[in-house]
Design a protein around this motif. Structure first.
Motif, PDB file in Angstrom:
ATOM      1  N   MET A  81      42.979  46.972  34.248  1.00  0.00           N
ATOM      2  CA  MET A  81      42.215  45.689  33.635  1.00  0.00           C
ATOM      3  C   MET A  81      42.863  45.034  34.025  1.00  0.00           C
ATOM      4  N   VAL A  82      44.239  44.684  33.202  1.00  0.00           N
ATOM      5  CA  VAL A  82      44.771  44.074  32.323  1.00  0.00           C
ATOM      6  C   VAL A  82      44.875  41.851  33.455  1.00  0.00           C
ATOM      7  N   CYS A  83      45.203  42.133  34.560  1.00  0.00           N
ATOM      8  CA  CYS A  83      45.084  41.161  35.120  1.00  0.00           C
ATOM      9  C   CYS A  83      43.597  40.394  35.307  1.00  0.00           C
ATOM     10  N   GLY A  84      42.850  41.249  34.933  1.00  0.00           N
ATOM     11  CA  GLY A  84      41.311  40.690  34.455  1.00  0.00           C
ATOM     12  C   GLY A  84      41.408  39.731  33.787  1.00  0.00           C
ATOM     13  N   ILE A  85      41.384  41.019  32.172  1.00  0.00           N
ATOM     14  CA  ILE A  85      41.559  39.805  30.971  1.00  0.00           C
ATOM     15  C   ILE A  85      42.641  39.212  30.701  1.00  0.00           C
ATOM     16  N   ALA A  86      44.044  39.253  31.139  1.00  0.00           N
ATOM     17  CA  ALA A  86      44.626  37.897  31.281  1.00  0.00           C
ATOM     18  C   ALA A  86      44.009  36.793  31.760  1.00  0.00           C
ATOM     19  N   GLY A  87      43.536  36.581  32.952  1.00  0.00           N
ATOM     20  CA  GLY A  87      43.583  36.053  33.713  1.00  0.00           C
ATOM     21  C   GLY A  87      41.650  34.880  32.971  1.00  0.00           C
ATOM     22  N   ALA A  88      40.565  35.654  32.999  1.00  0.00           N
ATOM     23  CA  ALA A  88      39.434  35.133  32.062  1.00  0.00           C
ATOM     24  C   ALA A  88      40.365  34.499  30.672  1.00  0.00           C
ATOM     25  N   LEU A  89      41.314  35.513  29.868  1.00  0.00           N
ATOM     26  CA  LEU A  89      42.192  34.402  28.236  1.00  0.00           C
ATOM     27  C   LEU A  89      42.526  33.455  28.945  1.00  0.00           C
TER      28      LEU A  89
END
Length: 216
Positions: A119-127
């Motif tokens: 999930m990390v890249c998705g979380i980082a991209g949204a932020l």
């Protein structure tokens, strides 16, 4: 010349975005033909500014690689980043999360680690999108509320995709089963999502401060 005299006043997202997309001079609005000496000055100025910004990021990289990696991941133009930078950012972020969780008395199991990693890249991209465009808000009966662009459905899809790959099972039945599982147990996972977001927000604040120092 160009932006050279005031690049220090640009916020980090705008400065890095301009430096990595290669700002071009706008030649003679409404006319055809060359740009003249003034246009050349702006072109040279934009290149000098870009070099100054990238030099500041390199100084950041020597002092705090994870902050430089976040700054480039979040604000550089598409296709600028290398896969190595992205992988290093994810590794550092997960390490900070594991250490922080341990300090709070929570030991992260390998299975949980791998799922959160999905999930990390998705979380980082949204932020990163929120940092660039501003947080989304909605009016409610209790006032203005934060409305994250990062949805539960999107994160569950990332988790299910990772499990399908791990189990080598791409059947619709398996996807539905695992989707229901995460929907029913989401409260266990949202805590990890918020921890990652908090770490990234702290990365961003620290990166903004370090960028200003390195740009001077």
């Amino acid at each position: 010349m160009g932006l050279c005299t005031n690049i220090e006043h640009w916020p980090m997202p705008a400065a890095i975005g301009m430096a990595t997309e290669g700002v071009k001079a706008k030649y003679n609005d409404g006319s055809a033909g060359g740009g003249g000496f003034g246009a050349a000055d702006y072109q040279i100025g934009s290149k000098l500014d870009g070099a100054k910004v990238l030099a500041a990021v390199e100084r950041m990289n020597r002092q705090a690689p994870h902050l430089a990696d976040w700054a480039m991941f979040a604000y550089a133009s598409p296709l600028w980043n290398s896969l190595t930078n992205k992988e290093r950012l994810v590794d550092n972020l997960l390490l900070d999360w594991v250490v922080q969780s341990s300090e709070q008395g929570v030991l992260i199991q390998e299975r949980t680690y791998n799922k959160v990693k999905a999930m990390v890249c998705g979380i980082a991209g949204a932020l990163a999108l929120e940092q660039m465009s501003g947080a989304l808000t909605v009016d409610s009966h209790i006032g203005v509320e934060y409305n994250s662009s990062l949805t539960r459905q999107f994160l569950i899809e990332l988790l299910v995709d990772a499990e399908c790959k791990e189990k080598q099972d791409i059947t619709e039945g398996f996807r539905r089963k695992r989707t229901r599982y995460y929907q029913n147990h989401w409260s266990e996972w949202v805590k990890h999502v918020e921890s990652i977001r908090t770490i990234l927000i702290n990365y961003d604040k620290s990166a903004q401060n370090l960028f200003k120092k390195c740009l001077q």
